[in-house]
Motif scaffolding. Structure first.
Motif, short mmCIF file in Angstrom:
data_model
loop_
_atom_site.label_atom_id
_atom_site.label_comp_id
_atom_site.label_asym_id
_atom_site.label_seq_id
_atom_site.Cartn_x
_atom_site.Cartn_y
_atom_site.Cartn_z
N ARG A 23 0.84 -1.21 0.00
CA ARG A 23 0.00 0.00 0.00
C ARG A 23 0.86 1.25 0.00
N ARG A 24 1.96 1.21 0.74
CA ARG A 24 2.85 2.37 0.79
C ARG A 24 3.42 2.68 -0.59
N VAL A 25 3.89 1.67 -1.29
CA VAL A 25 4.46 1.88 -2.62
C VAL A 25 3.37 2.34 -3.59
N LEU A 26 2.16 1.80 -3.44
CA LEU A 26 1.05 2.21 -4.30
C LEU A 26 0.76 3.70 -4.15
N VAL A 27 0.67 4.17 -2.90
CA VAL A 27 0.37 5.58 -2.65
C VAL A 27 1.49 6.47 -3.18
N ILE A 28 2.74 6.09 -2.93
CA ILE A 28 3.87 6.89 -3.41
C ILE A 28 3.89 6.92 -4.94
N GLY A 29 3.69 5.76 -5.57
CA GLY A 29 3.73 5.69 -7.02
C GLY A 29 2.66 6.55 -7.67
N ILE A 30 1.42 6.47 -7.18
CA ILE A 30 0.33 7.27 -7.75
C ILE A 30 0.58 8.76 -7.51
N GLY A 31 1.03 9.10 -6.29
CA GLY A 31 1.28 10.50 -5.97
C GLY A 31 2.36 11.11 -6.86
N LEU A 32 3.47 10.41 -7.03
CA LEU A 32 4.55 10.93 -7.87
C LEU A 32 4.13 10.99 -9.34
N THR A 33 3.33 10.04 -9.77
CA THR A 33 2.86 10.04 -11.16
C THR A 33 1.96 11.24 -11.43
#
Length: 233
Positions: A23-33
């Protein structure tokens, strides 16, 4: 082609989606994208407004003041269309920088007897991410013309292209944590068809809104399993 390995790896990854590290990587990935897409659009819009100016002269019409507004709204519509095709590929590239976290979560749960894997240096991970980002953006933009020419087959071309890119990148990143970059490339060539088929499986949900945002995480986890389950010699 190891179909059983692909399916078992996919379902094993699916069963771990609730992991906090996923979940942490998902949130970071979407946010940076989202931040990247907004920044690119803001830069393009600024250039557009600077180049057109407040007024413009059109042949047969003369001086007009509405052209900048028309181009601004048109560019917004174009950005929305492009984001449909580029959102997930870009998210996949950015998520690749955090693959270590996903892969480690998979190995902690399913392969606990493995020795610790050395983390990829941040500078090297950033270079890999930028390289993958460039390739996947250019490939998908060029593919827009192919989609237009072969419209009935556009979806299959999209799956095949992004399946190849995702499989190639995620398998390499998962493998080189354990065997190094050179051996990862050797293994990638050896298992080419299996890796491409698994990549296509990842690419197919890319056309499904919301579900497609989970694909970068699923890809990282699935290819970690695939690396461990395929022969490494």
């Amino acid at each position: 082609m190891a179909v059983g390995v692909i399916l078992s790896s996919f379902f094993a990854a699916l069963g771990q989606l609730g992991d906090p590290r996923f979940r942490r990587v998902l949130v970071i990935g979407i946010g940076l994208t989202l931040a990247l897409l907004v920044a690119v659009y803001a830069g393009f819009l600024g250039f557009l407004q600077w180049s057109v100016g407040d007024t413009a002269t059109l042949p047969l019409i003369g001086e007009v003041t509405w052209l900048k507004d028309l181009l601004t709204w048109s560019s917004f519509g174009l950005m929305l269309v492009l984001s449909v095709f580029l959102m997930v590929p870009v998210a996949s590239a950015i998520t690749s920088m955090f693959l270590d976290d996903v892969a480690q979560a998979v190995e902690d749960r399913h392969y606990p007897d493995l020795p610790p894997a050395p983390r990829l240096p941040l500078s090297e991970a950033l270079v890999d991410t930028l390289s993958f980002l460039g390739v996947i953006i250019v490939a998908n933009i060029l593919a827009l013309f192919v989609y237009a020419i072969f419209a009935p087959f556009a979806l299959f071309i999209f799956w095949g292209l992004n399946g190849f890119l995702l499989g190639r990148e995620y398998y390499t990143l998962a493998a080189m944590r354990r065997v190094g970059r050179a051996q990862a490339k050797v293994l990638r060539k050896k298992h080419f068809l299996t890796i491409w088929a698994a990549g296509v499986l990842m690419a197919m949900p890319l056309s499904v809104p919301l579900l497609n945002l989970v694909i970068p995480i699923m890809g990282a986890a699935t290819f970690t399993h695939i690396f461990h389950r395929l022969p490494q010699r």
